[in-house]
Design a protein around this motif. Structure first.
Motif, PDB file in Angstrom:
ATOM      1  N   LEU A 385       0.814  -1.217   0.000  1.00 13.07           N
ATOM      2  CA  LEU A 385       0.000   0.000   0.000  1.00 13.07           C
ATOM      3  C   LEU A 385       0.845   1.264   0.000  1.00 13.07           C
ATOM      4  CD1 LEU A 385      -2.630  -1.085   2.695  1.00 13.07           C
ATOM      5  CD2 LEU A 385      -3.009  -0.938   0.218  1.00 13.07           C
ATOM      6  N   GLY A 386       2.109   1.161   0.400  1.00 10.44           N
ATOM      7  CA  GLY A 386       2.966   2.344   0.516  1.00 10.44           C
ATOM      8  C   GLY A 386       3.181   2.704   1.965  1.00 10.44           C
ATOM      9  N   GLU A 387       4.337   3.248   2.277  1.00 17.23           N
ATOM     10  CA  GLU A 387       4.735   3.500   3.659  1.00 17.23           C
ATOM     11  C   GLU A 387       3.774   4.412   4.402  1.00 17.23           C
ATOM     12  OE1 GLU A 387       7.243   2.833   6.911  1.00 17.23           O
ATOM     13  OE2 GLU A 387       7.192   1.880   4.936  1.00 17.23           O
ATOM     14  N   GLY A 388       3.362   5.507   3.783  1.00 13.97           N
ATOM     15  CA  GLY A 388       2.490   6.454   4.475  1.00 13.97           C
ATOM     16  C   GLY A 388       1.038   6.042   4.508  1.00 13.97           C
ATOM     17  N   ARG A 389       0.603   5.194   3.561  1.00 15.49           N
ATOM     18  CA  ARG A 389      -0.808   4.847   3.435  1.00 15.49           C
ATOM     19  C   ARG A 389      -1.187   3.633   4.278  1.00 15.49           C
ATOM     20  NH1 ARG A 389      -2.503   3.256  -1.566  1.00 15.49           N
ATOM     21  NH2 ARG A 389      -4.520   4.324  -1.383  1.00 15.49           N
ATOM     22  N   ARG A 390      -0.247   2.824   4.639  1.00 11.23           N
ATOM     23  CA  ARG A 390      -0.530   1.599   5.373  1.00 11.23           C
ATOM     24  C   ARG A 390      -0.812   1.896   6.853  1.00 11.23           C
ATOM     25  NH1 ARG A 390       4.654  -2.138   5.847  1.00 11.23           N
ATOM     26  NH2 ARG A 390       3.124  -3.265   7.094  1.00 11.23           N
ATOM     27  N   PRO A 391      -1.425   0.973   7.595  1.00 10.86           N
ATOM     28  CA  PRO A 391      -1.581   1.144   9.051  1.00 10.86           C
ATOM     29  C   PRO A 391      -0.219   1.103   9.749  1.00 10.86           C
ATOM     30  CG  PRO A 391      -3.127  -0.496   8.215  1.00 10.86           C
ATOM     31  CD  PRO A 391      -2.163  -0.208   7.101  1.00 10.86           C
ATOM     32  N   ASP A 392      -0.159   1.669  10.951  1.00 13.06           N
ATOM     33  CA  ASP A 392       1.069   1.629  11.746  1.00 13.06           C
ATOM     34  C   ASP A 392       1.509   0.177  11.912  1.00 13.06           C
ATOM     35  OD1 ASP A 392       0.775   4.370  12.111  1.00 13.06           O
ATOM     36  OD2 ASP A 392      -0.423   4.097  13.921  1.00 13.06           O
ATOM     37  N   TYR A 393       2.818  -0.045  11.892  1.00  7.84           N
ATOM     38  CA  TYR A 393       3.268  -1.436  11.924  1.00  7.84           C
ATOM     39  C   TYR A 393       4.593  -1.655  12.642  1.00  7.84           C
ATOM     40  CZ  TYR A 393       6.648  -0.313   8.211  1.00  7.84           C
ATOM     41  OH  TYR A 393       7.689   0.212   7.487  1.00  7.84           O
ATOM     42  N   ARG A 394       5.412  -0.622  12.855  1.00 12.15           N
ATOM     43  CA  ARG A 394       6.727  -0.827  13.434  1.00 12.15           C
ATOM     44  C   ARG A 394       6.915   0.135  14.615  1.00 12.15           C
ATOM     45  NH1 ARG A 394      10.865   0.395   9.194  1.00 12.15           N
ATOM     46  NH2 ARG A 394      10.735  -1.779   8.507  1.00 12.15           N
ATOM     47  N   TRP A 395       7.434  -0.413  15.748  1.00 12.86           N
ATOM     48  CA  TRP A 395       7.598   0.379  16.965  1.00 12.86           C
ATOM     49  C   TRP A 395       8.946   0.089  17.627  1.00 12.86           C
ATOM     50  CZ3 TRP A 395       3.136  -1.984  15.469  1.00 12.86           C
ATOM     51  CH2 TRP A 395       1.961  -1.213  15.409  1.00 12.86           C
ATOM     52  N   ILE A 396       9.482   1.099  18.289  1.00  9.99           N
ATOM     53  CA  ILE A 396      10.564   0.890  19.248  1.00  9.99           C
ATOM     54  C   ILE A 396       9.931   0.901  20.628  1.00  9.99           C
ATOM     55  CG2 ILE A 396      11.134   3.364  19.410  1.00  9.99           C
ATOM     56  CD1 ILE A 396      14.056   2.509  19.881  1.00  9.99           C
ATOM     57  N   ILE A 397      10.345  -0.017  21.487  1.00  8.28           N
ATOM     58  CA  ILE A 397       9.737  -0.193  22.804  1.00  8.28           C
ATOM     59  C   ILE A 397      10.825  -0.071  23.871  1.00  8.28           C
ATOM     60  CG2 ILE A 397       8.233  -1.665  24.207  1.00  8.28           C
ATOM     61  CD1 ILE A 397       7.764  -3.336  21.640  1.00  8.28           C
ATOM     62  N   VAL A 398      10.588   0.780  24.864  1.00  9.05           N
ATOM     63  CA  VAL A 398      11.554   0.964  25.949  1.00  9.05           C
ATOM     64  C   VAL A 398      10.793   1.018  27.265  1.00  9.05           C
ATOM     65  CG1 VAL A 398      13.496   2.325  26.813  1.00  9.05           C
ATOM     66  CG2 VAL A 398      12.972   2.351  24.368  1.00  9.05           C
ATOM     67  N   GLY A 399      11.338   0.372  28.299  1.00  9.01           N
ATOM     68  CA  GLY A 399      10.682   0.411  29.603  1.00  9.01           C
ATOM     69  C   GLY A 399      11.614  -0.040  30.708  1.00  9.01           C
ATOM     70  N   PRO A 400      11.266   0.249  31.962  1.00  9.39           N
ATOM     71  CA  PRO A 400      12.080  -0.179  33.103  1.00  9.39           C
ATOM     72  C   PRO A 400      11.759  -1.614  33.515  1.00  9.39           C
ATOM     73  CG  PRO A 400      10.233   1.118  33.881  1.00  9.39           C
ATOM     74  CD  PRO A 400      10.138   1.102  32.375  1.00  9.39           C
ATOM     75  N   LYS A 401      12.505  -2.133  34.443  1.00  8.08           N
ATOM     76  CA  LYS A 401      12.236  -3.450  35.003  1.00  8.08           C
ATOM     77  C   LYS A 401      10.824  -3.485  35.593  1.00  8.08           C
ATOM     78  CE  LYS A 401      14.202  -6.821  38.286  1.00  8.08           C
ATOM     79  NZ  LYS A 401      15.303  -7.069  39.248  1.00  8.08           N
ATOM     80  N   ARG A 402      10.138  -4.606  35.387  1.00  6.77           N
ATOM     81  CA  ARG A 402       8.770  -4.859  35.846  1.00  6.77           C
ATOM     82  C   ARG A 402       7.711  -4.121  35.023  1.00  6.77           C
ATOM     83  NH1 ARG A 402      11.514  -3.704  40.579  1.00  6.77           N
ATOM     84  NH2 ARG A 402      12.000  -5.463  41.938  1.00  6.77           N
ATOM     85  N   SER A 403       8.128  -3.393  34.004  1.00 11.37           N
ATOM     86  CA  SER A 403       7.145  -2.797  33.094  1.00 11.37           C
ATOM     87  C   SER A 403       6.828  -3.814  32.003  1.00 11.37           C
ATOM     88  CB  SER A 403       7.698  -1.509  32.481  1.00 11.37           C
ATOM     89  OG  SER A 403       8.807  -1.796  31.635  1.00 11.37           O
ATOM     90  N   GLY A 404       5.971  -3.441  31.084  1.00  9.80           N
ATOM     91  CA  GLY A 404       5.626  -4.335  29.995  1.00  9.80           C
ATOM     92  C   GLY A 404       4.239  -4.046  29.475  1.00  9.80           C
ATOM     93  N   SER A 405       3.637  -5.030  28.846  1.00  9.33           N
ATOM     94  CA  SER A 405       2.294  -4.859  28.295  1.00  9.33           C
ATOM     95  C   SER A 405       1.353  -5.868  28.925  1.00  9.33           C
ATOM     96  CB  SER A 405       2.313  -5.043  26.765  1.00  9.33           C
ATOM     97  OG  SER A 405       2.794  -6.322  26.416  1.00  9.33           O
ATOM     98  N   SER A 406       0.189  -5.386  29.316  1.00  2.00           N
ATOM     99  CA  SER A 406      -0.835  -6.279  29.847  1.00  2.00           C
ATOM    100  C   SER A 406      -1.436  -7.103  28.711  1.00  2.00           C
ATOM    101  CB  SER A 406      -1.925  -5.468  30.546  1.00  2.00           C
ATOM    102  OG  SER A 406      -1.428  -4.822  31.685  1.00  2.00           O
ATOM    103  N   PHE A 407      -2.272  -8.068  29.067  1.00  2.00           N
ATOM    104  CA  PHE A 407      -2.818  -8.975  28.064  1.00  2.00           C
ATOM    105  C   PHE A 407      -3.558  -8.211  26.956  1.00  2.00           C
ATOM    106  CE2 PHE A 407      -2.253 -12.458  31.145  1.00  2.00           C
ATOM    107  CZ  PHE A 407      -1.755 -13.427  30.274  1.00  2.00           C
ATOM    108  N   HIS A 408      -3.247  -8.566  25.733  1.00  2.00           N
ATOM    109  CA  HIS A 408      -3.906  -7.982  24.574  1.00  2.00           C
ATOM    110  C   HIS A 408      -3.744  -8.919  23.380  1.00  2.00           C
ATOM    111  CE1 HIS A 408       0.311  -6.822  24.078  1.00  2.00           C
ATOM    112  NE2 HIS A 408       0.078  -6.696  22.790  1.00  2.00           N
ATOM    113  N   ILE A 409      -4.492  -8.660  22.338  1.00  2.00           N
ATOM    114  CA  ILE A 409      -4.357  -9.343  21.053  1.00  2.00           C
ATOM    115  C   ILE A 409      -3.943  -8.286  20.039  1.00  2.00           C
ATOM    116  CG2 ILE A 409      -5.594 -10.533  19.201  1.00  2.00           C
ATOM    117  CD1 ILE A 409      -7.378 -11.786  21.315  1.00  2.00           C
TER     118      ILE A 409
END
Length: 632
Positions: A385-409
């Motif tokens: 579809l092209g870089e600007g037209r497509r949905p978001d797809y790539r992320w950099i993730i940074v966090g401290p110890k004991r952080s993270g993501s709760s349950f999701h799909i």
């Protein structure tokens, strides 16, 4: 004389009536006031009577560390609250015979003592910083309640948002808010010449992305040093500390149930057939060990390489997302003491610091060709579809110890891969259609009820998770999976699986993740784009992105031009129904827009999809990239 006498009599009579009415009204008012006072005293007595069961008690306080544990970390969690708060049950062991267990609370709150601690915090959340500063000086209980870290966090976030600036974190949220206020006051009192010099200096600092380094701390500013207060028994105040400082139980890390394959033994055919089509997680080790990102990315390198860039961090417990420089966020990670810390999850880094792509994109293509955009089997089909037209797809993730993501799909029915660059991550998976303990999605998947933090889930639901995992009665297709992924490895996350992630190591944990559509899940993606337009995410706040209602049409159009054979297979798979149990359609006559059959949709149900990877604060806010879980 008669006239005068008559007038006098009339006046006297009228005055007598007024006095009578006044006396009668006063009696009624006094009776009413007495009744109100009596009722208020009854309410106060009821509040005092239930103190040991309500005011400071939180019914969902996670279990405390086992009393048999004598480790320093466990003891530090139990007795380390910076203001001396203890779990409410300690009130039963109150040692001062001269005072009641409720003494500090009741005397410190006055007429507000009939409110429970959650309600007190809600009231305090409406105060300005100046008013909250006055509140904490009014009593010992008010001092502890008013220094609840989340109160000062929300003040700092709102202040930064109103001024359209990034967060300059300093030690704790209270210090962060007060330090900025002191700088504002100091700047207002400067002479014109010094102001001009300071503005020049500030401009240079902004260009460097390090505004907090512009000058020494203002003379008005004094770092806060917590005072320990005895007699504070509150689950509400204690839970935030418990869920942030919990000890990592060794049993949480002891089970490994996900396939591990050496990168040298993973062919494209094996990856697609055994894992993508089978929709099964896998860890590929010895995959990223020699990547520049794995070798170079550390705290100082990222700070140096991201000068001038701001990154978005969000939390389901925070009122709004915020912007940090990498340096400021690193300081935040050093001092974060929240139950659900802000998690840096940024989609715009490829535009703000594009040179970081050189540290992993070429290596990904060379090392793992089946995850390359031009893989023959059809990987990352949204890229057409092209870089600007497509949905978001790539992320950099940074966090401290004991952080993270709760349950999701993951969103939009996509697969994903995740690469830990710095620090290990603990993953727990639940198969499609199987809700994790403590996670309750609504029937249509638009809402979900779950613990606010990862720590609360581990502390509260770990035993239930183990029962499901280890019980012989659990069908294999419903059994949860676990793994720890380390730098040098890459994890494949199949579509439709619930998953939660916990960062295990001290310092900054850094990772890269990307969501994608492959030939293996194209049928479900097409069905999702047709039937779940309201749940499509990643393209609502960018003007150049394809609108959600047009995404399915545009994807078919580009596939028909560039990969017609994949489109044909995808349409065939779509008409057969969902291949993944995370989504289910309930139909009863009429028109079903998914498969072209004339049917009427009665009800449809899906897992919590649209909440997974949206921009912080909702996609319609027009702000930068981020990740809002709606629960963490």
């Amino acid at each position: 004389n008669e006239s005068s006498s008559s007038a006098t009599t009339t006046t006297t009579t009228t005055t007598s009536k007024k006095r009578s009415l006044t006396k009668s009204g006063g009696t009624s008012s006094r009776k009413k006031n007495k009744a109100l006072l009596k009722r208020r005293r009854e309410i106060e007595r009821e509040a005092a009577a239930r103190t040991l069961n309500a005011n400071g008690r939180c019914p969902d306080l996670p279990p405390l560390p086992a009393s048999s544990s004598t480790s320093d970390a466990s003891l530090g969690t139990l007795f380390g609250h910076p203001y001396g708060a203890l779990p409410h049950g300690n009130a039963l062991a109150h040692s001062d015979a001269a005072t009641s267990p409720d003494h500090v609370r009741s005397t410190g709150l006055g007429i507000l003592r009939c409110l429970n601690d959650e309600q007190i915090l809600t009231l305090l959340s409406f105060l300005t910083g100046a008013d909250l500063g006055r509140w904490v000086q009014s009593s010992r209980f008010a001092y502890v309640a008013g220094h609840h870290d989340e109160l000062w966090r929300d003040l700092a976030l709102r202040s930064a948002d109103a001024e359209k600036r990034s967060i300059e974190f300093h030690s704790k949220w209270r210090d962060t808010y007060v330090l900025h206020a002191c700088r504002v006051i100091e700047k207002a009192e400067e002479t014109p010449s010094s102001t001009e010099a300071e503005e020049k200096s500030s401009k240079e600092d902004v260009e460097k992305g390090e505004a907090e380094s512009s000058s020494a701390l203002p003379g008005l500013f004094f770092p806060h040093k917590p005072i320990t207060v005895s007699g504070i028994y509150s689950d509400t105040f204690y839970r935030s500390w418990l869920c942030r400082s919990f000890e990592l139980n060794p049993s949480w890390l002891s089970t490994e149930t996900i396939d591990r394959v050496d990168a040298s033994n993973m062919s494209s055919e094996r990856f697609v057939n055994d894992y993508e089509i089978a929709n099964k997680p896998v860890i590929i080790y010895n995959a990223t060990t020699n990547w520049p990102a794995t070798q170079k990315w550390n705290r100082q390198y990222l700070i140096d390489q991201t000068q001038g860039a701001a990154f978005r961090a969000t939390s389901g417990a925070a009122p709004l997302p915020s912007l940090f420089t990498m340096s400021s966020y690193a300081k935040y990670c050093d001092g974060a003491a929240e139950e659900a810390p802000l998690y840096l999850f940024d989609r715009t880094f490829t535009q703000t610091v594009p040179h970081l792509l050189d540290d992993f994109v070429p290596s990904l293509k060379n090392t793992l060709p089946y995850l390359s955009q031009d893989a023959p089997h059809g990987h990352d089909l949204f890229s057409l579809l092209g870089e600007g037209r497509r949905p978001d797809y790539r992320w950099i993730i940074v966090g401290p110890k004991r952080s993270g993501s709760s349950f999701h799909i993951d969103p939009n029915c996509t697969h994903a891969w995740n690469i830990p660059v710095v620090g290990r991550k603990r993953w727990i998976f639940y198969p499609p259609g199987v809700n994790p303990p403590g996670v309750y999605p609504s029937a249509n998947g638009d809402d979900v009820t779950m613990p606010i933090s990862i720590g609360e889930w581990f502390l509260t639901y770990w035993d239930e998770h183990c029962r499901r995992r280890d019980s012989p009665s659990t069908p294999p297709e419903e059994r949860p999976l676990e793994c720890t992924v380390s730098p040098g490895e890459i994890l494949f996350v199949p579509h439709g699986w619930w998953h939660t992630v916990l960062n295990l190591d001290d310092g900054l944990s850094v990772a890269l993740t990307q969501n994608y559509v492959s030939s293996s899940n194209l049928g479900d993606v097409l069905r999702f784009l047709d039937s779940r337009v309201g749940q499509i995410s990643g393209c609502r706040d960018r003007q150049e992105a394809i609108k959600p209602e047009d995404l399915g049409t545009e994807l078919r159009k580009v596939l028909s031009e560039k990969r017609p054979e994949l489109l044909q297979k995808g349409e065939e798979a779509k008409t057969k129904g969902w291949s993944c149990k995370a989504w289910t359609d309930y139909i009863d006559g009429g028109v079903d827009g998914c498969d072209g059959v004339t049917k009427k949709r009665k009800k449809e149900s899906s897992s919590i999809l649209d909440k997974a990877k949206e921009t912080g604060g909702g996609e319609g806010n027009g702000d930068g990239g981020g990740f809002s879980f709606g629960f963490m």
